[in-house]
Design a protein around this motif. Structure first.
Motif, PDB file in Angstrom:
ATOM      1  N   LEU A  56       0.825  -1.207   0.000  1.00  0.00           N
ATOM      2  CA  LEU A  56       0.000   0.000   0.000  1.00  0.00           C
ATOM      3  C   LEU A  56       0.862   1.262   0.000  1.00  0.00           C
ATOM      4  O   LEU A  56       1.844   1.353   0.733  1.00  0.00           O
ATOM      5  N   ASN A  57       0.489   2.204  -0.844  1.00  0.00           N
ATOM      6  CA  ASN A  57       1.188   3.472  -0.905  1.00  0.00           C
ATOM      7  C   ASN A  57       0.152   4.584  -1.016  1.00  0.00           C
ATOM      8  O   ASN A  57      -0.539   4.656  -2.018  1.00  0.00           O
ATOM      9  N   PRO A  58      -0.004   5.412  -0.016  1.00  0.00           N
ATOM     10  CA  PRO A  58       0.784   5.466   1.209  1.00  0.00           C
ATOM     11  C   PRO A  58       0.459   4.306   2.138  1.00  0.00           C
ATOM     12  O   PRO A  58      -0.595   3.693   2.004  1.00  0.00           O
ATOM     13  N   PRO A  59       1.373   4.025   3.058  1.00  0.00           N
ATOM     14  CA  PRO A  59       1.149   2.914   3.984  1.00  0.00           C
ATOM     15  C   PRO A  59       0.006   3.217   4.949  1.00  0.00           C
ATOM     16  O   PRO A  59      -0.350   4.380   5.157  1.00  0.00           O
ATOM     17  N   LYS A  69      -4.213  12.645  11.492  1.00  0.00           N
ATOM     18  CA  LYS A  69      -4.056  13.939  10.842  1.00  0.00           C
ATOM     19  C   LYS A  69      -5.345  14.636  10.441  1.00  0.00           C
ATOM     20  O   LYS A  69      -5.321  15.794  10.056  1.00  0.00           O
ATOM     21  N   PHE A  70      -6.473  13.972  10.529  1.00  0.00           N
ATOM     22  CA  PHE A  70      -7.704  14.571  10.036  1.00  0.00           C
ATOM     23  C   PHE A  70      -8.498  15.264  11.137  1.00  0.00           C
ATOM     24  O   PHE A  70      -8.670  14.729  12.221  1.00  0.00           O
ATOM     25  N   ASP A  71      -8.992  16.442  10.799  1.00  0.00           N
ATOM     26  CA  ASP A  71      -9.926  17.168  11.663  1.00  0.00           C
ATOM     27  C   ASP A  71     -11.302  17.060  11.010  1.00  0.00           C
ATOM     28  O   ASP A  71     -11.888  18.047  10.579  1.00  0.00           O
ATOM     29  N   ALA A  72     -11.775  15.832  10.895  1.00  0.00           N
ATOM     30  CA  ALA A  72     -13.033  15.556  10.206  1.00  0.00           C
ATOM     31  C   ALA A  72     -14.214  16.245  10.873  1.00  0.00           C
ATOM     32  O   ALA A  72     -15.172  16.637  10.218  1.00  0.00           O
ATOM     33  N   HIS A  73     -14.142  16.409  12.163  1.00  0.00           N
ATOM     34  CA  HIS A  73     -15.218  17.018  12.948  1.00  0.00           C
ATOM     35  C   HIS A  73     -15.211  18.541  12.821  1.00  0.00           C
ATOM     36  O   HIS A  73     -16.213  19.192  13.092  1.00  0.00           O
ATOM     37  N   LEU A  86     -15.798   9.696  12.453  1.00  0.00           N
ATOM     38  CA  LEU A  86     -16.180  10.110  11.106  1.00  0.00           C
ATOM     39  C   LEU A  86     -15.304   9.464  10.033  1.00  0.00           C
ATOM     40  O   LEU A  86     -15.803   9.038   8.992  1.00  0.00           O
ATOM     41  N   VAL A  87     -13.998   9.388  10.268  1.00  0.00           N
ATOM     42  CA  VAL A  87     -13.092   8.792   9.283  1.00  0.00           C
ATOM     43  C   VAL A  87     -13.375   7.305   9.123  1.00  0.00           C
ATOM     44  O   VAL A  87     -13.407   6.787   8.002  1.00  0.00           O
ATOM     45  N   ILE A  88     -13.609   6.607  10.229  1.00  0.00           N
ATOM     46  CA  ILE A  88     -13.925   5.180  10.146  1.00  0.00           C
ATOM     47  C   ILE A  88     -15.257   4.984   9.427  1.00  0.00           C
ATOM     48  O   ILE A  88     -15.389   4.113   8.572  1.00  0.00           O
ATOM     49  N   LYS A  89     -16.227   5.798   9.734  1.00  0.00           N
ATOM     50  CA  LYS A  89     -17.556   5.658   9.131  1.00  0.00           C
ATOM     51  C   LYS A  89     -17.559   6.032   7.653  1.00  0.00           C
ATOM     52  O   LYS A  89     -18.106   5.317   6.815  1.00  0.00           O
ATOM     53  N   ASN A  90     -16.942   7.167   7.305  1.00  0.00           N
ATOM     54  CA  ASN A  90     -17.038   7.710   5.951  1.00  0.00           C
ATOM     55  C   ASN A  90     -15.842   7.409   5.067  1.00  0.00           C
ATOM     56  O   ASN A  90     -15.870   7.712   3.871  1.00  0.00           O
ATOM     57  N   GLY A  91     -14.778   6.842   5.640  1.00  0.00           N
ATOM     58  CA  GLY A  91     -13.559   6.570   4.878  1.00  0.00           C
ATOM     59  C   GLY A  91     -12.643   7.777   4.876  1.00  0.00           C
ATOM     60  O   GLY A  91     -13.095   8.919   4.991  1.00  0.00           O
ATOM     61  N   ALA A  94     -12.913  10.826   2.124  1.00  0.00           N
ATOM     62  CA  ALA A  94     -13.878  11.906   2.342  1.00  0.00           C
ATOM     63  C   ALA A  94     -13.228  13.125   2.999  1.00  0.00           C
ATOM     64  O   ALA A  94     -13.769  14.229   2.934  1.00  0.00           O
ATOM     65  N   TYR A  95     -12.049  12.943   3.602  1.00  0.00           N
ATOM     66  CA  TYR A  95     -11.353  14.025   4.301  1.00  0.00           C
ATOM     67  C   TYR A  95      -9.980  14.295   3.688  1.00  0.00           C
ATOM     68  O   TYR A  95      -9.106  14.848   4.331  1.00  0.00           O
ATOM     69  N   GLY A  96      -9.811  13.871   2.425  1.00  0.00           N
ATOM     70  CA  GLY A  96      -8.565  14.107   1.713  1.00  0.00           C
ATOM     71  C   GLY A  96      -7.519  13.041   1.916  1.00  0.00           C
ATOM     72  O   GLY A  96      -6.361  13.227   1.544  1.00  0.00           O
ATOM     73  N   GLY A  97      -7.904  11.910   2.485  1.00  0.00           N
ATOM     74  CA  GLY A  97      -6.948  10.837   2.755  1.00  0.00           C
ATOM     75  C   GLY A  97      -6.964   9.731   1.719  1.00  0.00           C
ATOM     76  O   GLY A  97      -7.572   9.854   0.644  1.00  0.00           O
ATOM     77  N   ASN A  98      -6.322   8.662   2.051  1.00  0.00           N
ATOM     78  CA  ASN A  98      -6.149   7.515   1.172  1.00  0.00           C
ATOM     79  C   ASN A  98      -7.489   6.826   0.889  1.00  0.00           C
ATOM     80  O   ASN A  98      -8.198   6.447   1.821  1.00  0.00           O
ATOM     81  N   PRO A  99      -7.821   6.633  -0.382  1.00  0.00           N
ATOM     82  CA  PRO A  99      -9.071   5.946  -0.722  1.00  0.00           C
ATOM     83  C   PRO A  99      -9.085   4.475  -0.303  1.00  0.00           C
ATOM     84  O   PRO A  99     -10.148   3.858  -0.262  1.00  0.00           O
TER      85      PRO A  99
END
Length: 124
Positions: A56-59, A69-73, A86-91, A94-99
């Protein structure tokens, strides 16, 4: 002096009452972590060293490091429990991270809270 002792005893009592519940939640969270295949990428203990991590890249995120690193809230503080939920629920995408960190809409908020409790329990 007596007042300080009473406050110390009260705080100790409250902490002792809460600790077993948090430990049980962390254990249930680890069980769910394995059942939902989070460990495939994040590893059995959340160190980002799962069997798929090498390709996986990024790991995958090292949950043990606790560097979220995400301030999803959107409260200005990344990595809060609300952010992780939020990150676990929405992936992550959705917050600019790894798909590759896919959404988990089938998990209830209570189940995700168990995963968050596990993540908090392994942070060093």
């Amino acid at each position: 002096m007596t007042r300080n002792l009473a406050i110390t005893l009260l705080v100790t009592f409250i902490a002792a009452a809460i600790a077993p519940s948090a430990m049980a939640d962390a254990a249930a969270g680890k069980d769910l972590f394995v059942k939902t295949n989070c460990n495939s990428c994040h590893g059995m203990e959340g160190a980002g060293d799962g069997p798929l991590a090498a390709v996986l890249n990024p790991p995958p995120r090292n949950v043990v490091a606790g560097d979220f690193k995400f301030d999803a809230h959107g409260d200005g503080t990344p990595g809060t429990d609300a952010d992780l939920l939020l990150v676990i629920k929405n992936g992550a995408q959705a917050y600019g991270g790894n798909p590759m960190m896919a959404p988990n809409p089938s998990l209830s908020d209570d189940q995700i809270k168990l995963l968050v409790e596990f993540a908090r329990s392994v942070k060093q």
